[in-house]
Design a protein around this motif. Sequence first.
Motif, mmCIF file in Angstrom:
data_model
loop_
_atom_site.group_PDB
_atom_site.id
_atom_site.type_symbol
_atom_site.label_atom_id
_atom_site.label_comp_id
_atom_site.label_asym_id
_atom_site.label_seq_id
_atom_site.Cartn_x
_atom_site.Cartn_y
_atom_site.Cartn_z
ATOM 1 N N ASP A 110 -3.524 13.413 1.396
ATOM 2 C CA ASP A 110 -4.017 12.074 1.726
ATOM 3 C C ASP A 110 -2.891 11.059 1.540
ATOM 4 O O ASP A 110 -2.667 10.188 2.393
ATOM 5 C CB ASP A 110 -5.198 11.724 0.812
ATOM 6 C CG ASP A 110 -5.510 10.243 0.806
ATOM 7 O OD1 ASP A 110 -6.150 9.755 1.744
ATOM 8 O OD2 ASP A 110 -5.093 9.557 -0.160
ATOM 9 N N THR A 144 -15.235 -0.985 -3.475
ATOM 10 C CA THR A 144 -14.859 0.341 -3.972
ATOM 11 C C THR A 144 -15.731 0.719 -5.163
ATOM 12 O O THR A 144 -16.171 1.864 -5.288
ATOM 13 C CB THR A 144 -13.373 0.361 -4.375
ATOM 14 O OG1 THR A 144 -12.587 -0.083 -3.267
ATOM 15 C CG2 THR A 144 -12.936 1.746 -4.782
ATOM 16 N N GLU A 196 -7.618 5.096 5.491
ATOM 17 C CA GLU A 196 -7.164 4.136 4.462
ATOM 18 C C GLU A 196 -6.214 3.109 5.029
ATOM 19 O O GLU A 196 -6.314 1.907 4.750
ATOM 20 C CB GLU A 196 -6.431 4.877 3.345
ATOM 21 C CG GLU A 196 -7.284 5.542 2.307
ATOM 22 C CD GLU A 196 -6.395 6.149 1.241
ATOM 23 O OE1 GLU A 196 -5.820 5.396 0.443
ATOM 24 O OE2 GLU A 196 -6.259 7.388 1.222
ATOM 25 N N PHE A 212 -8.316 -0.119 4.311
ATOM 26 C CA PHE A 212 -7.995 -0.765 3.039
ATOM 27 C C PHE A 212 -6.915 -1.843 3.181
ATOM 28 O O PHE A 212 -7.006 -2.907 2.571
ATOM 29 C CB PHE A 212 -7.565 0.275 2.002
ATOM 30 C CG PHE A 212 -8.722 0.977 1.325
ATOM 31 C CD1 PHE A 212 -9.892 0.303 1.046
ATOM 32 C CD2 PHE A 212 -8.629 2.312 0.974
ATOM 33 C CE1 PHE A 212 -10.963 0.944 0.431
ATOM 34 C CE2 PHE A 212 -9.695 2.965 0.358
ATOM 35 C CZ PHE A 212 -10.862 2.282 0.091
ATOM 36 N N TYR A 240 -14.596 7.608 0.463
ATOM 37 C CA TYR A 240 -13.301 7.728 -0.207
ATOM 38 C C TYR A 240 -13.450 8.372 -1.592
ATOM 39 O O TYR A 240 -12.571 9.105 -2.049
ATOM 40 C CB TYR A 240 -12.660 6.352 -0.334
ATOM 41 C CG TYR A 240 -11.265 6.384 -0.905
ATOM 42 C CD1 TYR A 240 -10.194 6.854 -0.165
ATOM 43 C CD2 TYR A 240 -11.015 5.948 -2.208
ATOM 44 C CE1 TYR A 240 -8.910 6.895 -0.685
ATOM 45 C CE2 TYR A 240 -9.744 5.979 -2.742
ATOM 46 C CZ TYR A 240 -8.697 6.445 -1.971
ATOM 47 O OH TYR A 240 -7.433 6.488 -2.501
ATOM 48 N N SER A 294 -16.168 3.237 0.993
ATOM 49 C CA SER A 294 -15.694 3.570 -0.349
ATOM 50 C C SER A 294 -16.432 4.769 -0.928
ATOM 51 O O SER A 294 -15.874 5.522 -1.722
ATOM 52 C CB SER A 294 -15.843 2.354 -1.280
ATOM 53 O OG SER A 294 -15.011 1.297 -0.842
ATOM 54 N N SER A 344 -13.195 7.411 9.351
ATOM 55 C CA SER A 344 -13.881 7.988 8.182
ATOM 56 C C SER A 344 -15.011 8.927 8.598
ATOM 57 O O SER A 344 -15.331 9.877 7.880
ATOM 58 C CB SER A 344 -14.422 6.877 7.273
ATOM 59 O OG SER A 344 -15.529 6.209 7.858
ATOM 60 N N VAL A 375 -0.783 8.670 4.210
ATOM 61 C CA VAL A 375 -0.571 7.220 4.087
ATOM 62 C C VAL A 375 0.918 6.890 4.190
ATOM 63 O O VAL A 375 1.315 5.967 4.918
ATOM 64 C CB VAL A 375 -1.139 6.704 2.747
ATOM 65 C CG1 VAL A 375 -0.713 5.264 2.498
ATOM 66 C CG2 VAL A 375 -2.652 6.815 2.734
ATOM 67 N N TYR A 432 0.825 -1.208 0.000
ATOM 68 C CA TYR A 432 0.000 0.000 0.000
ATOM 69 C C TYR A 432 0.858 1.257 0.000
ATOM 70 O O TYR A 432 0.479 2.286 -0.566
ATOM 71 C CB TYR A 432 -0.940 -0.008 1.212
ATOM 72 C CG TYR A 432 -2.208 0.771 0.962
ATOM 73 C CD1 TYR A 432 -3.222 0.255 0.160
ATOM 74 C CD2 TYR A 432 -2.395 2.040 1.496
ATOM 75 C CE1 TYR A 432 -4.375 0.963 -0.097
ATOM 76 C CE2 TYR A 432 -3.555 2.755 1.254
ATOM 77 C CZ TYR A 432 -4.535 2.210 0.454
ATOM 78 O OH TYR A 432 -5.679 2.925 0.193
ATOM 79 N N ASN A 492 0.860 4.452 -2.840
ATOM 80 C CA ASN A 492 0.751 5.863 -2.509
ATOM 81 C C ASN A 492 1.960 6.682 -2.915
ATOM 82 O O ASN A 492 1.842 7.907 -3.076
ATOM 83 C CB ASN A 492 0.443 6.018 -1.019
ATOM 84 C CG ASN A 492 -1.008 5.722 -0.716
ATOM 85 O OD1 ASN A 492 -1.858 6.592 -0.805
ATOM 86 N ND2 ASN A 492 -1.315 4.468 -0.415
#
Length: 584
Positions: free
Chosen positions: A396, A517, A486, A490, A364, A361, A438, A400, A205, A209
């Motif tokens: 964002d 998603t 996230e 995620f 997001y 999602s 969230s 991450v 992940y 990013n």
Amino acid sequence: MGSLEEDRSLLEDGLLQNEESGLYTGDGSVDLKGNRVLKENTGNWKACPFILGTECCERLAYYGISTNLVTYLTKKLHEGNVSAARNVTTWGGTCYLTPLIGAIMADAYWGRYWTIGVFSTIYFIGMCVLTISASVPALKPPECIGSDCPVASPSQYAVFFVGLYMIALGTGGIKPCVSSFGADQFDDTDSKERVKKGSFFNWFYFSINIGALISSSLLVYIQDNAGWGLGFGIPALFMGIAIASFFAGTPLYRFQKPGGSPITRMCQVMVASFRKWTLEVPKDSSLLFETQDKISAIEGSRKLEHTDELKCLDRAAIISDAENNSGNFSDPWRLCTVTQVEELKIVIRMFPVWATGIVFSAVYAQMSTMFVEQGTMMDTSIGSFVIPPASLSSFDVISVIFWVPVYDRIIVPIARKFTGKERGFSELQRMGIGLAVSVLCMSAAAVVEINRLRLAKELGLVDEAIPVPLSILWQIPQYFLLGAAEIFFFIGQLEFFYDQSPDAMRSLCSALALLTTSLGNYLSSFILTVVTYFTTKGGKLGWIPDNLNEGHLDYYFWLLAGLSFLNVLAYVVCAGRYKHKKAS
């Protein structure tokens, strides 16, 4: 004397087998030619740089298109705010719906390696078509003259959306396979490699990013200032690099054999259980049908232990008198193994947890639509430098990138001491934390909008479609909170759907995770449509007019915050009832 020699021979054979089992992987992985693979020479972290490099470049290409797509649709194709937002979320939803196609091809026929290769090529062609569409003057409408903005012709729309949806198909084939293919490089039967697998998902992940950071900052700036042809051409170049990186690591990869169509196997269980609806399920589960071998009848899968849930499906594994008399146990539409039945049970047990990801999602999806449109009506200048609104999504990404190493190196070791879990938190705990964050994200966005509208009213800008002198940097907290959400949700979702899925259905279950998603994007489009319909009744401007100074975007954000809170409550109930799979 002879007995002593036999015992010694058996002991030597056992030692040789133990030595071999230490040298070779124990999860059934093979090389490209189908031979067993040595642990020392393949897989593990040595194979991961190629996979992580592929993912980084592919995500750079994807976000190079998606991050600023709403701006291209409004500024170059001259669409309205609602129409552009709906097109972006519909396309984004399709990008997460097509993984079902790639997953079925990977699990049933091609395997993950060749599926990635084929769909990457489709992806690259789509990127090239999109670049041509943005570069050739005849393929896009003329620039606006004052307030007169010519609409794109059907043929111009056709070329643009053909390229766009080829990308959706290509990325769909890649998405469910790359993370699973990377996790395949770690042997499930080796406790040390199993811990490394948890770390792999974090860095996977992280790679996503890094690509997204370059897209949301540098590429957005190029698109807004140097032209869209170059802005789309650079992502196309990086997609080519992604393909080269992936194939370069071939000698180091571990491969899992495709196990046949998972859809077919699930249908067989349902048909077989329906045919034996009148039979009574035995209390002793050992009387149910299962192969006598150590390995499962399903290629590339371990046996699954019987569970007491959904007993109606166990009828598919009941050996009838007719089958006992004939000795024919080979028709899977009449008789299924316990492992095959448990595969379907696992998918059904996952469903409630899976469904809670849809609302997350939808939240997001706001990053590439309503957050951007909110930013366009704020002060985007810092001194002489102008910040493209879409580039705020880089915060964002920065969030991450900040949280991944902190989580992997600091939070996990601390949590491990308290929970005793290898990965610090369970996948379900991690996802729950993300859902809770969230709610805070959407609340932060609503508070920013309340202040923006208050300032517009004070300065008499309500009737004017011009930005309010409130710095766009006030959006940073909502982006930062979304990045934190996230990291927990995620990545936890990636781990959950890989670890809890049956061995021969991992691509499909990864695709189901990605489907949330897709449905979240469609849910976002649906909410937009419903909100627009009800708030514009009686000739009203509605919550989200073209001039946001006249609207109430804050109400929309509060609506999503409320839905997210209800979603957290539903998740707590579903996660509390979930029972983990048991593989032999």
